[in-house]
Motif scaffolding. Structure first.
Motif, mmCIF file in Angstrom:
data_model
loop_
_atom_site.group_PDB
_atom_site.id
_atom_site.type_symbol
_atom_site.label_atom_id
_atom_site.label_comp_id
_atom_site.label_asym_id
_atom_site.label_seq_id
_atom_site.Cartn_x
_atom_site.Cartn_y
_atom_site.Cartn_z
ATOM 1 N N ALA A 187 30.787 5.767 -1.656
ATOM 2 C CA ALA A 187 31.875 5.667 -2.687
ATOM 3 C C ALA A 187 33.323 5.405 -2.245
ATOM 4 N N GLY A 188 33.653 5.993 -1.076
ATOM 5 C CA GLY A 188 34.792 5.660 -0.508
ATOM 6 C C GLY A 188 34.975 4.282 0.333
ATOM 7 N N GLY A 189 34.082 3.640 0.334
ATOM 8 C CA GLY A 189 34.121 2.317 1.072
ATOM 9 C C GLY A 189 34.029 2.285 2.453
ATOM 10 N N ALA A 190 33.127 3.103 3.049
ATOM 11 C CA ALA A 190 32.743 3.197 4.526
ATOM 12 C C ALA A 190 32.220 1.940 5.108
ATOM 13 N N GLY A 191 32.698 1.697 6.249
ATOM 14 C CA GLY A 191 31.995 0.354 6.968
ATOM 15 C C GLY A 191 31.051 0.400 7.751
ATOM 16 N N ARG A 192 30.741 -0.434 8.659
ATOM 17 C CA ARG A 192 29.733 -0.760 9.548
ATOM 18 C C ARG A 192 29.850 0.352 10.482
ATOM 19 N N GLN A 193 31.019 0.504 11.184
ATOM 20 C CA GLN A 193 31.243 1.477 12.471
ATOM 21 C C GLN A 193 30.925 2.515 11.773
ATOM 22 N N TYR A 194 31.549 2.968 10.620
ATOM 23 C CA TYR A 194 31.080 4.579 10.242
ATOM 24 C C TYR A 194 29.801 4.719 10.161
ATOM 25 N N TRP A 195 28.923 3.797 9.644
ATOM 26 C CA TRP A 195 27.497 4.215 9.345
ATOM 27 C C TRP A 195 26.693 4.065 10.821
ATOM 28 N N LEU A 196 27.139 3.384 11.752
ATOM 29 C CA LEU A 196 26.623 3.505 13.105
ATOM 30 C C LEU A 196 26.681 5.005 13.311
ATOM 31 N N ARG A 197 28.093 5.479 13.486
ATOM 32 C CA ARG A 197 28.219 6.735 13.911
ATOM 33 C C ARG A 197 27.100 7.751 13.240
ATOM 34 N N PHE A 198 27.368 7.631 11.722
ATOM 35 C CA PHE A 198 26.491 8.515 11.077
ATOM 36 C C PHE A 198 24.972 8.345 11.228
ATOM 37 N N ASP A 199 24.352 7.343 11.516
ATOM 38 C CA ASP A 199 23.068 7.062 11.703
ATOM 39 C C ASP A 199 22.836 7.935 13.171
ATOM 40 N N ALA A 200 23.490 7.923 14.043
ATOM 41 C CA ALA A 200 23.583 8.253 15.485
ATOM 42 C C ALA A 200 23.624 9.978 15.079
ATOM 43 N N GLU A 201 24.178 10.494 14.388
ATOM 44 C CA GLU A 201 24.717 11.923 14.035
ATOM 45 C C GLU A 201 23.498 12.246 13.427
ATOM 46 N N LEU A 202 22.746 11.639 12.445
ATOM 47 C CA LEU A 202 21.266 12.011 11.691
ATOM 48 C C LEU A 202 20.025 12.248 12.927
ATOM 49 N N ASP A 203 20.392 11.154 13.641
ATOM 50 C CA ASP A 203 19.522 10.964 14.772
ATOM 51 C C ASP A 203 19.236 12.245 15.634
#
Length: 233
Positions: free
Chosen positions: A70-86
């Motif tokens: 909802a806040g407009g996170a971009g590609r780099q944020y989602w890469l970090r997000f994915d790594a943290e969930l991994d």
């Protein structure tokens, strides 16, 4: 919540949504194979463990993903997000199951609720985790709150295993569903706790775990390669 938002939330929580959840037992198949779960009472205990392990982790990240989309996170944020969930999913088998459901849910969600947030997520990873996709679909389309996403993620952690129990153990469907509904107050608490963490950096998000479920997932994956199993996980 708007009518469209309510429908989106209900659709994502529905086992008929084409996200691939129907082929996953959440470790229950291995638990029944080992004789750990044989009765409705044991199913409830298993579901309680799933809710406070895998379910709470999914709820935390689904809520955070809703807030970030909802806040407009971009590609780099989602890469970090994915790594943290991994990093919080130590079992390779659990990661594979999460990403398989995530990819299926993303494909269906791209048709039902297209958004720039979903496009950004899929640009970062073609196989996102299931919890992340749930959050992005609700937050990116404006159809849900972080708590809504957390509740859906936590509920799916229960409903898939309960449905599998009917096939694996021949349980009365009413008894299997009663095991889920009895955990309603616990699910509410899990969703509330998850919603309280949405402003945190991905690296600081909670990391609830259930090592026994990780071991069951790994054992199931090994056995799945050796013999035919009903479920992929």
């Amino acid at each position: 919540m708007t009518t469209s938002g309510r429908l989106a939330m209900l659709a994502l929580a529905d086992a008929r949504f084409p996200g691939g959840g129907h082929v996953h037992s959440g470790g229950l198949e291995e638990a029944t194979h080992r004789g750990v779960v044989t009765r409705p009472e044991e199913l409830r205990e298993f579901l309680f463990g799933r809710l406070h392990g895998t379910g709470e982790l999914a709820a935390v990240f689904a809520a955070a993903a809703t807030h970030s989309a909802a806040g407009g996170a971009g590609r780099q944020y989602w890469l970090r997000f994915d790594a943290e969930l991994d990093a919080r999913t130590p079992s390779p088998a659990q990661r594979d199951a999460s990403r398989a459901q995530g990819r299926g849910t993303a494909r269906a969600g791209r048709v039902a609720w297209p958004s720039s947030a979903l496009d950004e997520l899929l640009a970062a990873t073609a196989r996102p985790h299931h919890a992340t996709v749930l959050g992005v679909l609700l937050g990116g389309s404006g159809n849900g709150t972080p708590r809504d996403a957390a509740a859906v993620a936590a509920y799916l952690a229960l409903s898939g295993s309960a449905s599998a129990a009917v096939r694996l153990l021949g349980l009365d469907p009413f008894a299997a569903n009663a095991a889920v509904t009895e955990l309603g107050p616990e699910l509410d608490r899990v969703a509330e706790r998850a919603a309280d963490t949405v402003g945190d950096d991905p690296a600081d998000l909670p990391a609830p775990s259930a090592p026994a479920l990780d071991l069951l997932a790994e054992a199931h994956q090994r056995h799945h390669r050796e013999e035919v199993r009903l479920f992929a996980s």
